[in-house]
Scaffold this motif. Structure first.
Motif, PDB file in Angstrom:
ATOM      1  N   PRO A 132       0.839  -1.203   0.000  1.00 50.35           N
ATOM      2  CA  PRO A 132       0.000   0.000   0.000  1.00 50.35           C
ATOM      3  C   PRO A 132       0.870   1.247   0.000  1.00 50.35           C
ATOM      4  N   ALA A 133       0.360   2.296  -0.617  1.00 52.39           N
ATOM      5  CA  ALA A 133       1.089   3.564  -0.639  1.00 52.39           C
ATOM      6  C   ALA A 133       1.187   4.096   0.781  1.00 52.39           C
ATOM      7  N   GLU A 134       2.347   4.637   1.114  1.00 51.27           N
ATOM      8  CA  GLU A 134       2.533   5.198   2.452  1.00 51.27           C
ATOM      9  C   GLU A 134       1.764   6.493   2.565  1.00 51.27           C
ATOM     10  N   GLU A 135       1.143   6.685   3.746  1.00 47.00           N
ATOM     11  CA  GLU A 135       0.448   7.936   3.999  1.00 47.00           C
ATOM     12  C   GLU A 135       1.470   8.961   4.431  1.00 47.00           C
ATOM     13  N   SER A 136       1.287  10.196   4.005  1.00 45.16           N
ATOM     14  CA  SER A 136       2.238  11.242   4.375  1.00 45.16           C
ATOM     15  C   SER A 136       2.070  11.613   5.845  1.00 45.16           C
ATOM     16  N   ASP A 137       3.169  12.013   6.468  1.00 52.11           N
ATOM     17  CA  ASP A 137       3.150  12.392   7.876  1.00 52.11           C
ATOM     18  C   ASP A 137       2.423  13.706   8.110  1.00 52.11           C
ATOM     19  N   ASP A 138       2.359  14.551   7.083  1.00 51.80           N
ATOM     20  CA  ASP A 138       1.743  15.861   7.266  1.00 51.80           C
ATOM     21  C   ASP A 138       0.252  15.834   6.958  1.00 51.80           C
TER      22      ASP A 138
END
Length: 148
Positions: A132-138
């Protein structure tokens, strides 16, 4: 629907690491026995193959080690899954100490014999699935799709 069981009795004197000489008793639905269906009843629950994989990969493990290795599993689900795998004679539970109470889980010869099945699952996943695509921290929870 007919309930059938493979009723070969276990001798109980099998040594750890020794190949399974008798067959496990399994439930089977329908008139014709299906080894895929019966194998699925043993390892077909969501976390069962993952637990077997981690024990194959890391060897005997304590409860907390397993919970760390099986990302996303709750204590209750892990406990229930280990009980089920133990009942199906795929996992052994050994008491390491009474105070503090500690146990170690390991695969039986039957559990170890699932290695090619688990390896095939892993290989299939590597071939046909993508991470799965990583979710951004921001990500503040404001999704652009909310504006639609």
């Amino acid at each position: 629907m007919t309930d059938r069981r493979n009723t070969t009795e276990a001798s109980g004197d099998q040594k750890p690491g020794e190949p399974a000489s008798e067959q496990l008793e399994v439930w089977c639905a329908g008139e014709n026995w299906c080894p895929v269906t019966t194998t699925a009843t043993l390892i077909g629950k969501k976390w069962h193959p993952v637990i077997v994989h981690r024990l194959l990969e890391h060897g005997p493990s304590g409860f907390n080690e397993l919970q760390d290795d099986v990302d996303g599993i709750s204590s209750k689900v892990l406990s229930d899954s280990l009980d089920d795998l133990e009942e199906n004679r795929l996992v052994d539970r050994d008491i390491v100490s009474e105070k503090p109470f500690r146990v170690r889980y390991s695969l039986t010869a039957y559990g170890e014999s699932l290695e090619p099945v688990i390896a095939a699952m892993r290989e299939w996943g590597q071939t046909y699935l993508t991470e799965p695509a990583e979710e951004s921290d921001d990500d503040s929870g404001d999704d652009e799709s909310d504006e639609r």
